[in-house]
Design an enzyme around this catalytic site. Structure first.
Site, PDB file in Angstrom:
ATOM      1  N   TYR A 197       0.838  -1.193   0.000  1.00 55.91           N
ATOM      2  CA  TYR A 197       0.000   0.000   0.000  1.00 55.91           C
ATOM      3  C   TYR A 197       0.877   1.249   0.000  1.00 55.91           C
ATOM      4  O   TYR A 197       0.561   2.230  -0.671  1.00 55.91           O
ATOM      5  CB  TYR A 197      -0.934   0.008   1.220  1.00 55.91           C
ATOM      6  N   ASN A 239     -12.551  -0.272  -5.703  1.00 46.02           N
ATOM      7  CA  ASN A 239     -12.236  -0.671  -7.076  1.00 46.02           C
ATOM      8  C   ASN A 239     -13.436  -1.392  -7.704  1.00 46.02           C
ATOM      9  O   ASN A 239     -13.830  -2.453  -7.237  1.00 46.02           O
ATOM     10  CB  ASN A 239     -11.014  -1.588  -7.055  1.00 46.02           C
ATOM     11  N   CYS A 277      -6.294  -5.172  -7.759  1.00 49.17           N
ATOM     12  CA  CYS A 277      -6.129  -4.749  -6.368  1.00 49.17           C
ATOM     13  C   CYS A 277      -5.688  -5.909  -5.475  1.00 49.17           C
ATOM     14  O   CYS A 277      -5.162  -5.687  -4.386  1.00 49.17           O
ATOM     15  CB  CYS A 277      -7.404  -4.099  -5.848  1.00 49.17           C
ATOM     16  N   HIS A 278      -5.853  -7.148  -5.949  1.00 51.97           N
ATOM     17  CA  HIS A 278      -5.400  -8.309  -5.168  1.00 51.97           C
ATOM     18  C   HIS A 278      -3.879  -8.364  -5.077  1.00 51.97           C
ATOM     19  O   HIS A 278      -3.338  -9.062  -4.225  1.00 51.97           O
ATOM     20  CB  HIS A 278      -5.946  -9.615  -5.766  1.00 51.97           C
ATOM     21  N   GLU A 328      -1.607 -16.625 -10.014  1.00 52.92           N
ATOM     22  CA  GLU A 328      -0.508 -15.921 -10.660  1.00 52.92           C
ATOM     23  C   GLU A 328       0.860 -16.492 -10.305  1.00 52.92           C
ATOM     24  O   GLU A 328       1.887 -15.925 -10.652  1.00 52.92           O
ATOM     25  CB  GLU A 328      -0.581 -14.433 -10.333  1.00 52.92           C
TER      26      GLU A 328
END
Length: 166
Positions: free
Chosen positions: A96, A119, A127-128, A155
């Site tokens: 952040y 979002n 945003c993850h 991912e």
């Protein structure tokens, strides 16, 4: 302007409702009860394209989304944050405070968190991929940390005990 909806059902996340109009994808809701009637679901337009790209993402066949976005809400600051989130590469995480520094508001860490929560296009605007400075997972889409963990795992990242192994 026509509105379109599409629903992708993911075994771990539940319903993913995709909203679009003639200009692009407008919103995406994860794991929600269907808030639209079945006869309103039209697998066409940008909603269908987004559905196909999300399916590819979950299969590990897609790392970036190629969709026009038509975000209908958000403050200037939130839009700056969302634009910055889109720069985080697939399989990477930023904190952040990294995001706050990138938007040239280094003390706005909590405001970045608020923008993350607001979002309208999670996954597509990733945003993850935002974690705590100590590599811990933090709130995601209504404190659904398991969703964030799943998306990071898709991912190729390893998450153990609520922390991303970098």
């Amino acid at each position: 302007m026509n509105k379109y909806y599409s629903v992708l059902v993911h075994e771990m996340l539940g319903n993913i409702v995709i909203h679009s109009n003639d200009k692009g994808v407008t919103a995406l809701s994860i794991g929600e009860e269907l808030v639209i009637e079945k006869d309103e679901i039209k697998n066409q337009g940008w909603a269908l394209t987004a559905k196909q790209q999300l399916e590819e993402y979950f299969k590990g066949e897609r790392q970036t989304f190629n969709l026009p976005l038509c975000i209908e809400k958000g403050t200037l600051f939130q839009r700056e944050v969302w634009n910055t989130l889109s720069k985080i590469p697939y399989g990477s995480v930023w904190s952040y405070s990294d995001i706050a520094a990138e938007v040239q508001r280094p003390k706005a860490v909590r405001a970045v968190g608020g923008a993350n929560r607001a979002n309208p296009l999670p996954i597509i605007i990733p945003c993850h991929r935002v974690i705590g400075k100590d590599a811990s997972l933090t709130g995601y889409a209504g404190n659904k940390i398991h969703q964030k963990e799943l998306l990071l795992t898709v991912e190729g990242l390893t998450v153990q005990n609520g922390t991303v192994k970098i």
